[in-house]
Design a protein around this motif. Structure first.
Motif, PDB file in Angstrom:
ATOM      1  N   HIS A   1       0.877  -1.167   0.000  1.00  0.00           N
ATOM      2  CA  HIS A   1       0.000   0.000   0.000  1.00  0.00           C
ATOM      3  C   HIS A   1       0.916   1.219   0.000  1.00  0.00           C
ATOM      4  O   HIS A   1       1.738   1.379   0.910  1.00  0.00           O
ATOM      5  CB  HIS A   1      -0.906  -0.008   1.229  1.00  0.00           C
ATOM      6  CG  HIS A   1      -1.893  -1.138   1.203  1.00  0.00           C
ATOM      7  ND1 HIS A   1      -3.095  -1.047   0.544  1.00  0.00           N
ATOM      8  CD2 HIS A   1      -1.828  -2.392   1.712  1.00  0.00           C
ATOM      9  CE1 HIS A   1      -3.748  -2.196   0.660  1.00  0.00           C
ATOM     10  NE2 HIS A   1      -2.999  -3.030   1.370  1.00  0.00           N
ATOM     11  N   ALA A   2       0.796   2.044  -1.042  1.00  0.00           N
ATOM     12  CA  ALA A   2       1.716   3.164  -1.217  1.00  0.00           C
ATOM     13  C   ALA A   2       0.919   4.459  -1.247  1.00  0.00           C
ATOM     14  O   ALA A   2      -0.094   4.547  -1.950  1.00  0.00           O
ATOM     15  CB  ALA A   2       2.474   2.995  -2.539  1.00  0.00           C
ATOM     16  N   THR A   3       1.376   5.470  -0.493  1.00  0.00           N
ATOM     17  CA  THR A   3       0.632   6.730  -0.511  1.00  0.00           C
ATOM     18  C   THR A   3       1.350   7.772  -1.356  1.00  0.00           C
ATOM     19  O   THR A   3       2.578   7.806  -1.440  1.00  0.00           O
ATOM     20  CB  THR A   3       0.404   7.309   0.905  1.00  0.00           C
ATOM     21  OG1 THR A   3       1.601   7.950   1.374  1.00  0.00           O
ATOM     22  CG2 THR A   3      -0.055   6.233   1.886  1.00  0.00           C
ATOM     23  N   THR A   4       0.535   8.617  -1.980  1.00  0.00           N
ATOM     24  CA  THR A   4       1.046   9.714  -2.804  1.00  0.00           C
ATOM     25  C   THR A   4       0.077  10.883  -2.703  1.00  0.00           C
ATOM     26  O   THR A   4      -1.117  10.683  -2.485  1.00  0.00           O
ATOM     27  CB  THR A   4       1.210   9.268  -4.272  1.00  0.00           C
ATOM     28  OG1 THR A   4       1.456  10.428  -5.078  1.00  0.00           O
ATOM     29  CG2 THR A   4      -0.009   8.535  -4.805  1.00  0.00           C
TER      30      THR A   4
ATOM     31  N   ARG B   1      -9.084   8.913   6.540  1.00  0.00           N
ATOM     32  CA  ARG B   1      -9.604   8.113   5.418  1.00  0.00           C
ATOM     33  C   ARG B   1      -8.677   6.933   5.129  1.00  0.00           C
ATOM     34  O   ARG B   1      -9.120   5.810   4.900  1.00  0.00           O
ATOM     35  CB  ARG B   1      -9.761   9.008   4.183  1.00  0.00           C
ATOM     36  CG  ARG B   1     -10.535   8.340   3.045  1.00  0.00           C
ATOM     37  CD  ARG B   1     -10.621   9.237   1.841  1.00  0.00           C
ATOM     38  NE  ARG B   1      -9.296   9.659   1.428  1.00  0.00           N
ATOM     39  CZ  ARG B   1      -9.033  10.800   0.767  1.00  0.00           C
ATOM     40  NH1 ARG B   1     -10.006  11.627   0.468  1.00  0.00           N
ATOM     41  NH2 ARG B   1      -7.802  11.103   0.421  1.00  0.00           N
ATOM     42  N   LEU B   2      -7.377   7.170   5.202  1.00  0.00           N
ATOM     43  CA  LEU B   2      -6.423   6.081   4.958  1.00  0.00           C
ATOM     44  C   LEU B   2      -6.582   4.995   6.036  1.00  0.00           C
ATOM     45  O   LEU B   2      -6.602   3.795   5.722  1.00  0.00           O
ATOM     46  CB  LEU B   2      -4.982   6.622   4.975  1.00  0.00           C
ATOM     47  CG  LEU B   2      -3.897   5.563   4.781  1.00  0.00           C
ATOM     48  CD1 LEU B   2      -3.918   5.024   3.337  1.00  0.00           C
ATOM     49  CD2 LEU B   2      -2.508   6.139   5.107  1.00  0.00           C
ATOM     50  N   ALA B   3      -6.718   5.423   7.287  1.00  0.00           N
ATOM     51  CA  ALA B   3      -6.883   4.446   8.375  1.00  0.00           C
ATOM     52  C   ALA B   3      -8.149   3.625   8.145  1.00  0.00           C
ATOM     53  O   ALA B   3      -8.171   2.408   8.379  1.00  0.00           O
ATOM     54  CB  ALA B   3      -6.941   5.170   9.722  1.00  0.00           C
ATOM     55  N   ASP B   4      -9.183   4.287   7.644  1.00  0.00           N
ATOM     56  CA  ASP B   4     -10.426   3.585   7.352  1.00  0.00           C
ATOM     57  C   ASP B   4     -10.234   2.586   6.194  1.00  0.00           C
ATOM     58  O   ASP B   4     -10.645   1.427   6.283  1.00  0.00           O
ATOM     59  CB  ASP B   4     -11.490   4.639   7.010  1.00  0.00           C
ATOM     60  CG  ASP B   4     -12.863   4.031   6.967  1.00  0.00           C
ATOM     61  OD1 ASP B   4     -13.179   3.271   7.892  1.00  0.00           O
ATOM     62  OD2 ASP B   4     -13.613   4.275   5.988  1.00  0.00           O
ATOM     63  N   GLU B   5      -9.566   3.051   5.129  1.00  0.00           N
ATOM     64  CA  GLU B   5      -9.336   2.174   3.961  1.00  0.00           C
ATOM     65  C   GLU B   5      -8.531   0.925   4.345  1.00  0.00           C
ATOM     66  O   GLU B   5      -8.711  -0.141   3.774  1.00  0.00           O
ATOM     67  CB  GLU B   5      -8.562   2.935   2.868  1.00  0.00           C
ATOM     68  CG  GLU B   5      -9.404   3.948   2.114  1.00  0.00           C
ATOM     69  CD  GLU B   5      -8.567   4.924   1.258  1.00  0.00           C
ATOM     70  OE1 GLU B   5      -9.179   5.822   0.660  1.00  0.00           O
ATOM     71  OE2 GLU B   5      -7.325   4.795   1.214  1.00  0.00           O
TER      72      GLU B   5
END
Ligand code: NAP
Length: 222
Positions: free
Chosen positions: A29-32, A63-67
């Motif tokens: 899982h990569a964030t940008t 939102r990321l924690a939820d995803e």
């Protein structure tokens, strides 16, 4: 295969983490900040899933924690960071650098901690810098070094809470790495830095939690 999450993966060291973990068959899982124009990150081979995140944005973090709430994260790397100013910084630059380099790593990792605790490996790496060693130095202030020193202080404060949940967390200096942040004269490639860090993380034991290590596994002074 295990799962990694890389925070700040669009370029430089973060991009290389995604390339290597995905190349070895991990789910990543990569964030940008720019998922619609992911550049090289969008071209990497393997099981790479992109998430939109600006680490200054609390809504993005929630939102990321939820995803990822139903995802077990074996290795979580907080890599995002900035070197905004080499000279005299404006108040806006000071606030922005402190938010990104010192506050966001702790806030973001804390938000994802349940996913790390649910995994097999339970490892967290926060990319700091040797520039944060011995900071602050009131006689020679330096915004970047002071921000990484403040990150280290916050990490040492909170790490016992993470350890109590079975998580092994370390602060890391990646070496002096050739990226947009440093330029072509830095001493090592992102590949060498990340290869070293991945080997270190593979061998990380619970007793290492709370350490400050460089990419070769050598201890760095706080
Ligand atoms: N290079 C070195 O020699 C060196 C040495 C010691 C420590 N470090 C640390 O290593 C980490 C990576 O550095 P690098 O050399 O790879 O730098 P880089 O090439 O400048 O990459 C920085 C990364 O952080 C991301 N980022 C910056 N601000 C962000 C924000 N507000 N929200 C989300 N992501 C953000 C960038 O995303 P965008 O593309 O969206 O800007 C980019 O992916 C940093 O923490 C840095 O302080 C580097």
């Amino acid at each position: 295969m295990p799962t990694a999450a890389i925070i700040g993966a669009s370029r430089g060291i973060g991009l290389e983490f995604v390339r290597q973990y995905a190349g070895d068959g991990w789910r990543v899982h990569a964030t940008t900040r720019t998922p619609d124009v992911p550049g090289e990150l969008g071209e990497l081979k393997g099981d790479v899933r992109l998430h939109h995140l600006d680490v200054r944005n609390d809504t993005h973090i929630a939102r990321l924690a939820d995803e990822l709430s139903k995802t077990a994260i074996d290795v979580l790397v907080h890599n995002a960071g900035v070197l905004n100013s080499r000279g005299r910084a404006s108040p806006e630059e000071v606030a922005d650098t402190m938010r990104i380099n010192a506050e966001a790593p702790i806030v973001t990792v804390s938000a994802l901690l349940d996913s790390v605790a649910a995994s097999e490996q339970k490892k967290v790496a926060i990319i700091s810098s040797i520039q944060g060693s011995g900071r602050p130095r009131p006689q020679s202030p330096d915004l970047y070094g002071d921000s990484k020193g403040e990150l280290n202080r916050r990490f040492r404060d909170i790490e016992p809470e993470w350890r109590a949940r079975g998580i092994t967390a370390v602060a890391l200096h990646p070496g002096y790495v050739r990226t947009d942040m440093t330029g072509p004269h830095a001493s090592i490639s992102p590949e060498e830095s990340v290869t070293g860090i991945r080997a270190l993380l593979d061998n990380l034991a619970p007793a290492d939690s709370g350490s400050f290590l460089d990419y070769r596994g050598k201890e760095v002074a706080w």
